[in-house]
Design an enzyme around this catalytic site. Structure first.
Site, PDB file in Angstrom:
ATOM      1  CD  GLU A  91     -79.311  44.846  19.619  1.00  0.00           C
ATOM      2  OE1 GLU A  91     -78.850  43.797  19.135  1.00  0.00           O
ATOM      3  OE2 GLU A  91     -78.658  45.597  20.357  1.00  0.00           O
ATOM      4  CB  CYS A 104     -83.741  48.970  25.539  1.00  0.00           C
ATOM      5  SG  CYS A 104     -82.533  49.856  24.560  1.00  0.00           S
ATOM      6  CB  CYS A 111     -77.286  54.726  13.684  1.00  0.00           C
ATOM      7  SG  CYS A 111     -77.360  56.424  14.312  1.00  0.00           S
ATOM      8  CB  CYS A 115     -71.082  57.228  17.903  1.00  0.00           C
ATOM      9  SG  CYS A 115     -72.345  58.517  17.956  1.00  0.00           S
ATOM     10  CB  CYS A 118     -72.150  53.311  18.536  1.00  0.00           C
ATOM     11  SG  CYS A 118     -73.787  52.611  18.240  1.00  0.00           S
ATOM     12  CB  CYS A 344     -76.627  50.182  22.840  1.00  0.00           C
ATOM     13  SG  CYS A 344     -76.656  51.141  21.327  1.00  0.00           S
TER      14      CYS A 344
HETATM   15  N1  SAH Z   1     -78.804  57.181  19.087  1.00  0.00           N
HETATM   16  C1  SAH Z   1     -79.204  57.468  20.404  1.00  0.00           C
HETATM   17  C2  SAH Z   1     -79.888  56.312  21.109  1.00  0.00           C
HETATM   18  C3  SAH Z   1     -79.330  54.946  20.877  1.00  0.00           C
HETATM   19  S1  SAH Z   1     -77.718  54.626  21.539  1.00  0.00           S
HETATM   20  C4  SAH Z   1     -78.022  57.978  21.221  1.00  0.00           C
HETATM   21  O1  SAH Z   1     -76.895  57.904  20.743  1.00  0.00           O
HETATM   22  O2  SAH Z   1     -78.264  58.470  22.320  1.00  0.00           O
HETATM   23  C5  SAH Z   1     -78.086  54.468  23.276  1.00  0.00           C
HETATM   24  C6  SAH Z   1     -76.888  54.695  24.181  1.00  0.00           C
HETATM   25  O3  SAH Z   1     -75.939  53.619  24.071  1.00  0.00           O
HETATM   26  C7  SAH Z   1     -76.144  55.963  23.850  1.00  0.00           C
HETATM   27  O4  SAH Z   1     -75.848  56.696  25.006  1.00  0.00           O
HETATM   28  C8  SAH Z   1     -74.891  55.427  23.233  1.00  0.00           C
HETATM   29  O5  SAH Z   1     -73.867  56.347  23.332  1.00  0.00           O
HETATM   30  C9  SAH Z   1     -74.638  54.156  24.000  1.00  0.00           C
HETATM   31  N2  SAH Z   1     -73.718  53.218  23.337  1.00  0.00           N
HETATM   32  C10 SAH Z   1     -73.591  52.987  22.020  1.00  0.00           C
HETATM   33  N3  SAH Z   1     -72.647  52.060  21.793  1.00  0.00           N
HETATM   34  C11 SAH Z   1     -72.163  51.693  22.988  1.00  0.00           C
HETATM   35  C12 SAH Z   1     -71.175  50.764  23.413  1.00  0.00           C
HETATM   36  N4  SAH Z   1     -70.501  50.008  22.543  1.00  0.00           N
HETATM   37  N5  SAH Z   1     -70.948  50.635  24.731  1.00  0.00           N
HETATM   38  C13 SAH Z   1     -71.655  51.376  25.621  1.00  0.00           C
HETATM   39  N6  SAH Z   1     -72.601  52.257  25.288  1.00  0.00           N
HETATM   40  C14 SAH Z   1     -72.851  52.432  23.981  1.00  0.00           C
HETATM   41 FE1  SF4 Z   2     -76.250  56.207  16.323  1.00  0.00          FE
HETATM   42 FE2  SF4 Z   2     -74.920  54.602  17.943  1.00  0.00          FE
HETATM   43 FE3  SF4 Z   2     -74.253  57.173  17.811  1.00  0.00          FE
HETATM   44 FE4  SF4 Z   2     -76.608  56.449  18.980  1.00  0.00          FE
HETATM   45  S1  SF4 Z   2     -74.530  55.946  19.679  1.00  0.00           S
HETATM   46  S2  SF4 Z   2     -76.267  58.102  17.487  1.00  0.00           S
HETATM   47  S3  SF4 Z   2     -77.129  54.659  17.705  1.00  0.00           S
HETATM   48  S4  SF4 Z   2     -74.103  55.696  16.139  1.00  0.00           S
END
Ligand code: SAH
Ligand code: SF4
Length: 384
Positions: A91, A104, A111, A115, A118, A344
């Site tokens: 997306e 974005c 990924c 995390c 996420c 995200c």
């Molecule tokens: N992988 C990279 C960039 C993509 S994620 C990173 O982790 O920085 C972009 C941002 O969205 C990151 O700060 C991540 O922690 C945040 N993010 C991911 N899942 C989320 C969620 N469910 N709610 C709010 N922010 C989220």
């Molecule tokens: Fe990967 Fe999501 Fe963690 Fe960013 S926040 S590194 S996209 S798992």
């Protein structure tokens, strides 16, 4: 297979043209047609020699990503879902504001970092996007928006690599894509208007400083290693102290004199006043003089089976207040495009059975006429 010209930065295109016996200025012309004018056919490129225009289709092409769906939020946010094959989709989100338009962009299908908060991470890793697939998101969005807004000017003024995937785990595809974004013959964005967000791939932060030092955002999310280990598994490899050292090394090359730390607010997990105090002392004292930074608090976007909740608004504000009062500029990210799940990785809830989800989304594909674009300008992130 012939070459997709979206895969090349200007140097790459010049080398490709040289193989065809063409001079560098031809590469510049082609590059401008593609990225500045949005051309996808060689017969449109009227200032190229006719013989070259006729030769090009047999050796290369300019191929966009197929759009599975486009959703327009009432607040002007637009989300595209692109098909990257094998049942995978990524997306891309456009966020209009008063004085800028931010895109974005995704860097991977899924990924590998995984995390806890996420949904992209919960999907697992499918594959790296190519340079052409990263750039196709910008190419498509920019030229779509210009056409629909009847604008001859640039619509996208800022790019953030904050979509699906960890950009620094797809470094070799990322770097040429960033170069095209910055190139005056490409999108001409300044380094401070292009942000790479990372969960903390320390060695690649150092390489980025040398190769293309754009603005850096670091997803911190926790003030100590025990908590960060449980939220961002990559922390076990590159713990907080090493990550902050890398931030300090990055700063001399960075286009801004601070690093942005992202901090996702999770109820009862990382959102207590003592976490804020610990975070404050960490960023103010690390390495002796602290890390010049701004902190962006992100309200957690819940998704099924995460087992996590977003911190209540007063808790977020209190957390931000502690940081601001301690002298670290802290903002709370405005949520945008709520009605279209534009945050995200929000798609991933749908994408447990990816092949099926892509099929369902394709069925839902709407025509431009069904989806009028509305631009309602909203204020930027608010400082608390
Ligand atoms: N992988 C990279 C960039 C993509 S994620 C990173 O982790 O920085 C972009 C941002 O969205 C990151 O700060 C991540 O922690 C945040 N993010 C991911 N899942 C989320 C969620 N469910 N709610 C709010 N922010 C989220
Ligand atoms: Fe990967 Fe999501 Fe963690 Fe960013 S926040 S590194 S996209 S798992």
């Amino acid at each position: 297979m012939t070459a997709n010209l979206l895969d090349f930065d200007l140097e790459g295109l010049a080398a490709f043209c040289e193989q065809l016996g063409e001079k560098r200025f031809r590469a510049v012309q082609l590059f401008r047609w593609i990225h500045q004018k949005g051309a996808s056919r060689f017969d449109e490129m009227t200032d190229l020699a006719k013989s070259l225009r006729e030769k090009l289709p047999s050796v290369c092409h300019i191929t966009d990503l197929p759009v599975l769906s486009r959703q327009d939020s009432v607040d002007g946010t637009i989300k595209w879902l692109f098909d990257v094959g094998d049942g995978n989709a990524v997306e891309t989100v456009f966020i209009p504001e008063d004085d800028r338009g931010t895109l974005c962009i995704s860097s991977q299908a899924g990924c590998a970092v995984g995390c806890r908060f996420c949904s992209t991470g919960h999907q697992g890793f499918s594959r790296n996007l190519t340079t052409g697939e990263i750039l196709a998101q910008l190419w498509h969005a920019e030229h779509f928006l210009r056409k629909h807004l009847k604008s001859s000017d640039r619509v996208i003024t800022n790019v953030v690599m904050m979509g699906m995937g960890e950009p620094l785990q797809n470094y070799s595809a990322l770097v040429p894509a960033l170069r095209v974004m910055l190139d005056d013959h490409g999108y001409g964005l300044s380094r401070r208007r292009v942000t790479v967000s990372t969960s903390g791939v320390v060695p690649m932060i150092d390489r980025l400083a040398q190769d293309v030092p754009v603005a850096l955002a670091v997803s911190l999310h926790a003030p100590n290693d025990a908590l960060r280990d449980s939220l961002v598994p990559l922390n076990r490899k590159y713990p907080i102290a090493e990550l902050l050292d890398a931030c300090l090394r990055y700063l001399p090359a960075a286009p801004r004199d601070f690093i942005t730390f992202e901090y996702c607010m999770l109820e009862g997990v990382n959102d207590q006043p003592e976490h804020a105090q610990q975070l404050l002392s960490l960023v103010k004292t690390h390495g002796g003089r602290g890390v010049p930074c701004k902190i962006n608090l992100i309200p957690f976007n819940p998704f099924p089976d995460s087992g996590l909740k977003c911190s209540p608004r007063p808790v977020v504000l209190r957390f931000g207040q502690i940081l601001n009062e301690g002298g670290v500029v802290t903002t709370v990210r405005k949520t945008r495009g709520d009605d279209i799940d534009a945050a995200c990785g929000q798609l991933a809830g749908d994408v447990l059975d990816r092949t099926d989800a892509v099929r369902r989304l394709a069925d839902r594909r709407l025509t431009a006429a069904e989806q009028p674009i509305r631009f309602v300008h909203k204020a930027k992130d608010k400082q608390v």
